[in-house]
Design a protein around this motif. Structure first.
Motif, PDB file in Angstrom:
ATOM      1  N   ALA A  96      -9.216   8.663   1.726  1.00 54.78           N
ATOM      2  CA  ALA A  96      -9.534   9.753   2.645  1.00 54.78           C
ATOM      3  C   ALA A  96     -11.042   9.926   2.792  1.00 54.78           C
ATOM      4  O   ALA A  96     -11.547  10.161   3.903  1.00 54.78           O
ATOM      5  CB  ALA A  96      -8.898  11.052   2.148  1.00 54.78           C
ATOM      6  N   ILE A  97     -11.793   9.794   1.710  1.00 49.81           N
ATOM      7  CA  ILE A  97     -13.257   9.916   1.796  1.00 49.81           C
ATOM      8  C   ILE A  97     -13.842   8.767   2.591  1.00 49.81           C
ATOM      9  O   ILE A  97     -14.748   8.961   3.424  1.00 49.81           O
ATOM     10  CB  ILE A  97     -13.854   9.991   0.370  1.00 49.81           C
ATOM     11  N   VAL A  98     -13.331   7.562   2.388  1.00 46.70           N
ATOM     12  CA  VAL A  98     -13.811   6.406   3.156  1.00 46.70           C
ATOM     13  C   VAL A  98     -13.521   6.597   4.642  1.00 46.70           C
ATOM     14  O   VAL A  98     -14.386   6.353   5.497  1.00 46.70           O
ATOM     15  CB  VAL A  98     -13.175   5.102   2.616  1.00 46.70           C
ATOM     16  N   LEU A  99     -12.314   7.043   4.974  1.00 52.76           N
ATOM     17  CA  LEU A  99     -11.979   7.282   6.378  1.00 52.76           C
ATOM     18  C   LEU A  99     -12.806   8.404   6.981  1.00 52.76           C
ATOM     19  O   LEU A  99     -13.193   8.336   8.146  1.00 52.76           O
ATOM     20  CB  LEU A  99     -10.479   7.595   6.514  1.00 52.76           C
TER      21      LEU A  99
ATOM     22  N   MET B  57      -2.159   7.196  -7.945  1.00 55.86           N
ATOM     23  CA  MET B  57      -1.900   7.015  -6.514  1.00 55.86           C
ATOM     24  C   MET B  57      -2.557   8.126  -5.698  1.00 55.86           C
ATOM     25  O   MET B  57      -3.088   7.874  -4.627  1.00 55.86           O
ATOM     26  CB  MET B  57      -0.396   6.974  -6.242  1.00 55.86           C
ATOM     27  N   SER B  58      -2.548   9.350  -6.199  1.00 57.28           N
ATOM     28  CA  SER B  58      -3.214  10.424  -5.467  1.00 57.28           C
ATOM     29  C   SER B  58      -4.728  10.238  -5.497  1.00 57.28           C
ATOM     30  O   SER B  58      -5.416  10.570  -4.537  1.00 57.28           O
ATOM     31  CB  SER B  58      -2.812  11.790  -6.012  1.00 57.28           C
TER      32      SER B  58
ATOM     33  N   GLY C  57      -5.286  13.402   1.685  1.00 59.27           N
ATOM     34  CA  GLY C  57      -5.243  12.107   1.006  1.00 59.27           C
ATOM     35  C   GLY C  57      -4.559  12.193  -0.343  1.00 59.27           C
ATOM     36  O   GLY C  57      -3.788  11.315  -0.723  1.00 59.27           O
ATOM     37  N   ALA C  58      -4.833  13.261  -1.090  1.00 52.94           N
ATOM     38  CA  ALA C  58      -4.203  13.436  -2.399  1.00 52.94           C
ATOM     39  C   ALA C  58      -2.702  13.638  -2.260  1.00 52.94           C
ATOM     40  O   ALA C  58      -1.910  13.052  -3.011  1.00 52.94           O
ATOM     41  CB  ALA C  58      -4.834  14.621  -3.120  1.00 52.94           C
ATOM     42  N   ILE C  59      -2.298  14.443  -1.297  1.00 57.45           N
ATOM     43  CA  ILE C  59      -0.873  14.707  -1.094  1.00 57.45           C
ATOM     44  C   ILE C  59      -0.144  13.451  -0.633  1.00 57.45           C
ATOM     45  O   ILE C  59       0.912  13.097  -1.167  1.00 57.45           O
ATOM     46  CB  ILE C  59      -0.677  15.872  -0.096  1.00 57.45           C
ATOM     47  N   LEU C  60      -0.727  12.748   0.345  1.00 57.60           N
ATOM     48  CA  LEU C  60      -0.075  11.536   0.840  1.00 57.60           C
ATOM     49  C   LEU C  60      -0.051  10.428  -0.210  1.00 57.60           C
ATOM     50  O   LEU C  60       0.923   9.674  -0.298  1.00 57.60           O
ATOM     51  CB  LEU C  60      -0.766  11.044   2.118  1.00 57.60           C
ATOM     52  N   GLY C  61      -1.093  10.326  -1.021  1.00 55.53           N
ATOM     53  CA  GLY C  61      -1.092   9.341  -2.103  1.00 55.53           C
ATOM     54  C   GLY C  61      -0.018   9.641  -3.133  1.00 55.53           C
ATOM     55  O   GLY C  61       0.661   8.735  -3.618  1.00 55.53           O
ATOM     56  N   GLY C  62       0.145  10.911  -3.473  1.00 55.88           N
ATOM     57  CA  GLY C  62       1.201  11.296  -4.416  1.00 55.88           C
ATOM     58  C   GLY C  62       2.586  11.038  -3.859  1.00 55.88           C
ATOM     59  O   GLY C  62       3.474  10.553  -4.577  1.00 55.88           O
ATOM     60  N   ILE C  63       2.777  11.339  -2.583  1.00 56.36           N
ATOM     61  CA  ILE C  63       4.081  11.086  -1.953  1.00 56.36           C
ATOM     62  C   ILE C  63       4.356   9.589  -1.887  1.00 56.36           C
ATOM     63  O   ILE C  63       5.469   9.145  -2.180  1.00 56.36           O
ATOM     64  CB  ILE C  63       4.132  11.731  -0.549  1.00 56.36           C
TER      65      ILE C  63
ATOM     66  N   MET D 204     -14.266  20.223   6.604  1.00 58.21           N
ATOM     67  CA  MET D 204     -13.380  19.220   7.147  1.00 58.21           C
ATOM     68  C   MET D 204     -13.115  18.113   6.122  1.00 58.21           C
ATOM     69  O   MET D 204     -12.018  17.587   6.065  1.00 58.21           O
ATOM     70  CB  MET D 204     -14.000  18.662   8.431  1.00 58.21           C
ATOM     71  N   CYS D 205     -14.134  17.783   5.328  1.00 57.33           N
ATOM     72  CA  CYS D 205     -13.971  16.748   4.302  1.00 57.33           C
ATOM     73  C   CYS D 205     -12.955  17.189   3.249  1.00 57.33           C
ATOM     74  O   CYS D 205     -12.170  16.364   2.765  1.00 57.33           O
ATOM     75  CB  CYS D 205     -15.311  16.436   3.660  1.00 57.33           C
ATOM     76  N   ILE D 206     -12.958  18.465   2.900  1.00 53.92           N
ATOM     77  CA  ILE D 206     -12.005  18.964   1.906  1.00 53.92           C
ATOM     78  C   ILE D 206     -10.578  18.833   2.426  1.00 53.92           C
ATOM     79  O   ILE D 206      -9.664  18.505   1.659  1.00 53.92           O
ATOM     80  CB  ILE D 206     -12.352  20.411   1.527  1.00 53.92           C
ATOM     81  N   LEU D 207     -10.385  19.051   3.710  1.00 49.44           N
ATOM     82  CA  LEU D 207      -9.061  18.882   4.304  1.00 49.44           C
ATOM     83  C   LEU D 207      -8.612  17.424   4.204  1.00 49.44           C
ATOM     84  O   LEU D 207      -7.453  17.145   3.861  1.00 49.44           O
ATOM     85  CB  LEU D 207      -9.075  19.346   5.761  1.00 49.44           C
ATOM     86  N   PHE D 208      -9.526  16.486   4.487  1.00 52.89           N
ATOM     87  CA  PHE D 208      -9.207  15.070   4.357  1.00 52.89           C
ATOM     88  C   PHE D 208      -8.839  14.731   2.919  1.00 52.89           C
ATOM     89  O   PHE D 208      -7.896  13.986   2.658  1.00 52.89           O
ATOM     90  CB  PHE D 208     -10.399  14.209   4.798  1.00 52.89           C
TER      91      PHE D 208
END
Length: 80
Positions: A73-76, A65-66, A9-15, A1-5
């Protein structure tokens, strides 16, 4: 589940970085945040199966940004 987060997070940060790249008030700092840094780059490999041709390749080129999205994402994930 952490890998999904982390992936989300990487995708949303890049966007978010690409969206904020054209904001005039952030023009001084955004080029540094959206510059990609190649970490892992595997050249494409072509496999000819005589019925179809497959070309596979992987490249991991994050920007700052990613990376910020991954950290958030890790903090959340740890908080919830």
């Amino acid at each position: 589940m952490c890998i999904l987060f982390v992936l989300i997070g990487a995708i949303l940060g890049g966007i978010l970085g690409e969206v904020l790249k054209n904001v005039p008030s952030l023009a001084g700092i955004m080029p540094f945040l959206v510059t990609t840094y190649p970490i892992f780059d595997m050249t494409p490999v072509t496999i000819n199966l005589y019925v179809m041709k497959l070309t596979l390749g992987v490249a991991f080129m994050p920007n700052l940004m990613s990376m910020l999205g991954i950290i958030l994402a890790i903090v959340l994930y740890r908080r919830y």
